[in-house]
Design a protein around this motif. Sequence first.
Motif, PDB file in Angstrom:
ATOM      1  N   TYR A 151       9.070  -4.549  -0.279  1.00  0.00           N
ATOM      2  CA  TYR A 151       8.077  -3.481  -0.136  1.00  0.00           C
ATOM      3  C   TYR A 151       7.491  -3.081  -1.485  1.00  0.00           C
ATOM      4  CZ  TYR A 151      11.488  -0.054  -1.889  1.00  0.00           C
ATOM      5  OH  TYR A 151      12.363   0.640  -2.675  1.00  0.00           O
ATOM      6  N   LEU A 152       6.295  -2.519  -1.409  1.00  0.00           N
ATOM      7  CA  LEU A 152       5.696  -1.816  -2.555  1.00  0.00           C
ATOM      8  C   LEU A 152       5.823  -0.333  -2.234  1.00  0.00           C
ATOM      9  CD1 LEU A 152       2.316  -3.731  -3.035  1.00  0.00           C
ATOM     10  CD2 LEU A 152       3.729  -2.966  -4.927  1.00  0.00           C
ATOM     11  N   PRO A 153       6.336   0.496  -3.151  1.00  0.00           N
ATOM     12  CA  PRO A 153       6.563   1.894  -2.809  1.00  0.00           C
ATOM     13  C   PRO A 153       5.313   2.575  -2.236  1.00  0.00           C
ATOM     14  CG  PRO A 153       7.623   1.380  -4.877  1.00  0.00           C
ATOM     15  CD  PRO A 153       6.821   0.157  -4.488  1.00  0.00           C
ATOM     16  N   THR A 171       4.001  -9.802  -6.310  1.00  0.00           N
ATOM     17  CA  THR A 171       3.545 -10.362  -5.019  1.00  0.00           C
ATOM     18  C   THR A 171       2.635 -11.574  -5.221  1.00  0.00           C
ATOM     19  OG1 THR A 171       1.633  -8.849  -4.878  1.00  0.00           O
ATOM     20  CG2 THR A 171       3.674  -8.131  -3.798  1.00  0.00           C
ATOM     21  N   LYS A 172       2.198 -11.794  -6.488  1.00  0.00           N
ATOM     22  CA  LYS A 172       1.332 -12.956  -6.768  1.00  0.00           C
ATOM     23  C   LYS A 172       2.106 -14.072  -7.493  1.00  0.00           C
ATOM     24  CE  LYS A 172      -1.988 -10.441  -5.134  1.00  0.00           C
ATOM     25  NZ  LYS A 172      -1.127  -9.449  -4.501  1.00  0.00           N
ATOM     26  N   SER A 173       3.426 -13.884  -7.673  1.00  0.00           N
ATOM     27  CA  SER A 173       4.219 -14.894  -8.392  1.00  0.00           C
ATOM     28  C   SER A 173       4.500 -16.082  -7.462  1.00  0.00           C
ATOM     29  CB  SER A 173       5.546 -14.284  -8.862  1.00  0.00           C
ATOM     30  OG  SER A 173       6.350 -13.980  -7.733  1.00  0.00           O
ATOM     31  N   LEU A 211      -8.306   0.890  10.277  1.00  0.00           N
ATOM     32  CA  LEU A 211      -7.973   1.927   9.298  1.00  0.00           C
ATOM     33  C   LEU A 211      -7.468   1.353   7.965  1.00  0.00           C
ATOM     34  CD1 LEU A 211      -6.942   5.308  10.475  1.00  0.00           C
ATOM     35  CD2 LEU A 211      -5.978   4.549   8.359  1.00  0.00           C
ATOM     36  N   HIS A 212      -6.530   0.409   8.044  1.00  0.00           N
ATOM     37  CA  HIS A 212      -5.952  -0.140   6.809  1.00  0.00           C
ATOM     38  C   HIS A 212      -7.023  -0.773   5.906  1.00  0.00           C
ATOM     39  CE1 HIS A 212      -2.591  -2.845   4.898  1.00  0.00           C
ATOM     40  NE2 HIS A 212      -3.169  -2.058   4.033  1.00  0.00           N
ATOM     41  N   PRO A 213      -7.841  -1.703   6.428  1.00  0.00           N
ATOM     42  CA  PRO A 213      -8.877  -2.279   5.545  1.00  0.00           C
ATOM     43  C   PRO A 213      -9.921  -1.257   5.115  1.00  0.00           C
ATOM     44  CG  PRO A 213      -8.724  -3.502   7.626  1.00  0.00           C
ATOM     45  CD  PRO A 213      -7.802  -2.354   7.747  1.00  0.00           C
TER      46      PRO A 213
HETATM   47  N1  LIG Z   1      -2.640  -7.736   7.047  1.00  0.00           N
HETATM   48  C1  LIG Z   1      -1.496  -7.434   6.200  1.00  0.00           C
HETATM   49  C2  LIG Z   1      -1.975  -6.600   5.039  1.00  0.00           C
HETATM   50  C3  LIG Z   1      -0.881  -6.378   4.034  1.00  0.00           C
HETATM   51  C4  LIG Z   1      -1.393  -5.667   2.783  1.00  0.00           C
HETATM   52  O1  LIG Z   1      -2.593  -5.529   2.555  1.00  0.00           O
HETATM   53  N2  LIG Z   1      -0.437  -5.167   1.971  1.00  0.00           N
HETATM   54  C5  LIG Z   1      -0.791  -4.529   0.743  1.00  0.00           C
HETATM   55  C6  LIG Z   1      -0.052  -3.218   0.562  1.00  0.00           C
HETATM   56  S1  LIG Z   1      -0.490  -2.008   1.775  1.00  0.00           S
HETATM   57  C7  LIG Z   1      -0.416  -5.420  -0.415  1.00  0.00           C
HETATM   58  O2  LIG Z   1       0.660  -5.988  -0.434  1.00  0.00           O
HETATM   59  N3  LIG Z   1      -1.304  -5.558  -1.371  1.00  0.00           N
HETATM   60  C8  LIG Z   1      -1.054  -6.367  -2.537  1.00  0.00           C
HETATM   61  C9  LIG Z   1      -2.283  -6.443  -3.384  1.00  0.00           C
HETATM   62  O3  LIG Z   1      -3.285  -5.820  -3.054  1.00  0.00           O
HETATM   63  O4  LIG Z   1      -2.233  -7.121  -4.389  1.00  0.00           O
HETATM   64  C10 LIG Z   1      -0.422  -6.686   7.019  1.00  0.00           C
HETATM   65  O5  LIG Z   1      -0.804  -5.963   7.957  1.00  0.00           O
HETATM   66  O6  LIG Z   1       0.781  -6.845   6.751  1.00  0.00           O
END
Ligand SMILES: N[C@@H](CCC(=O)N[C@@H](CS)C(=O)NCC(=O)O)C(=O)O
Length: 208
Positions: free
Chosen positions: A5-7, A35-37, A101-103
């Motif tokens: 997880y990311l906090p 997360t990019k490694s 909502l998320h995007p």
């Molecule tokens: N569609 C994916 C989206 C996951 C996502 O966007 N996670 C974000 C955190 S909320 C992330 O890891 N972002 C890394 C980055 O932007 O570099 C899901 O629902 O799990």
Amino acid sequence: MKLYYLPGACSLAIHIILEWIGEPYEAEAVTRERTKSPEYLKLNPAGAVPALADGDRVYTQNSAIQKYLIDKYPRANLGPDPTREGHYELNHWHGFLGGDLHPGFRPYFAPQRFHPDESAHQAIRAAAFANLQRLYGIADRHMNGRDHVIAGRRTVIDAYLFTFSSWAARAFPNRLGDFPHLKRFVANLLEDPGVVRALADEGVSFEL
Ligand SMILES: N[C@@H](CCC(=O)N[C@@H](CS)C(=O)NCC(=O)O)C(=O)O
């Protein structure tokens, strides 16, 4: 079972759900860089959280992980009602929260990803904010008179809506002040022991 997880990120929903299930699990914080490694991209080629490793498999995508946990732990009863309508409701909220909502937050949090010119960022953020207000309005009206999003009881969708509501509480100038029903829903969950543990584990706190 191990959650990456990311906090405070969308992975918080899975963290809360694992707390509600109550079975042993590990949770490991990662940084955005990690997360990019190459090592992390083997877990999730999309370079994102959440990722849930279980046995020799890694599950990714929030809604898919939620469905995996519903099926793996039926006794936790965190799934929809076992009817066609119940499954429709689960899919509806996964689409609304994960697809709309998320995007909707991306241009709000990171306008530079949408236009390189800094002079455009304020307008991008304003448009994103208006869109998010509209979407939170839909969720707020749904929560009027409800303690839970679906099924009249706690489900994975409560953890998912709580997570995105916590983003609004942390990032909007008026926090959740424009959304009284969401605010009550979040306030109730802030008293939930599983939510309290997940937030404390991630070192996240916010005011309503
Ligand atoms: N569609 C994916 C989206 C996951 C996502 O966007 N996670 C974000 C955190 S909320 C992330 O890891 N972002 C890394 C980055 O932007 O570099 C899901 O629902 O799990």
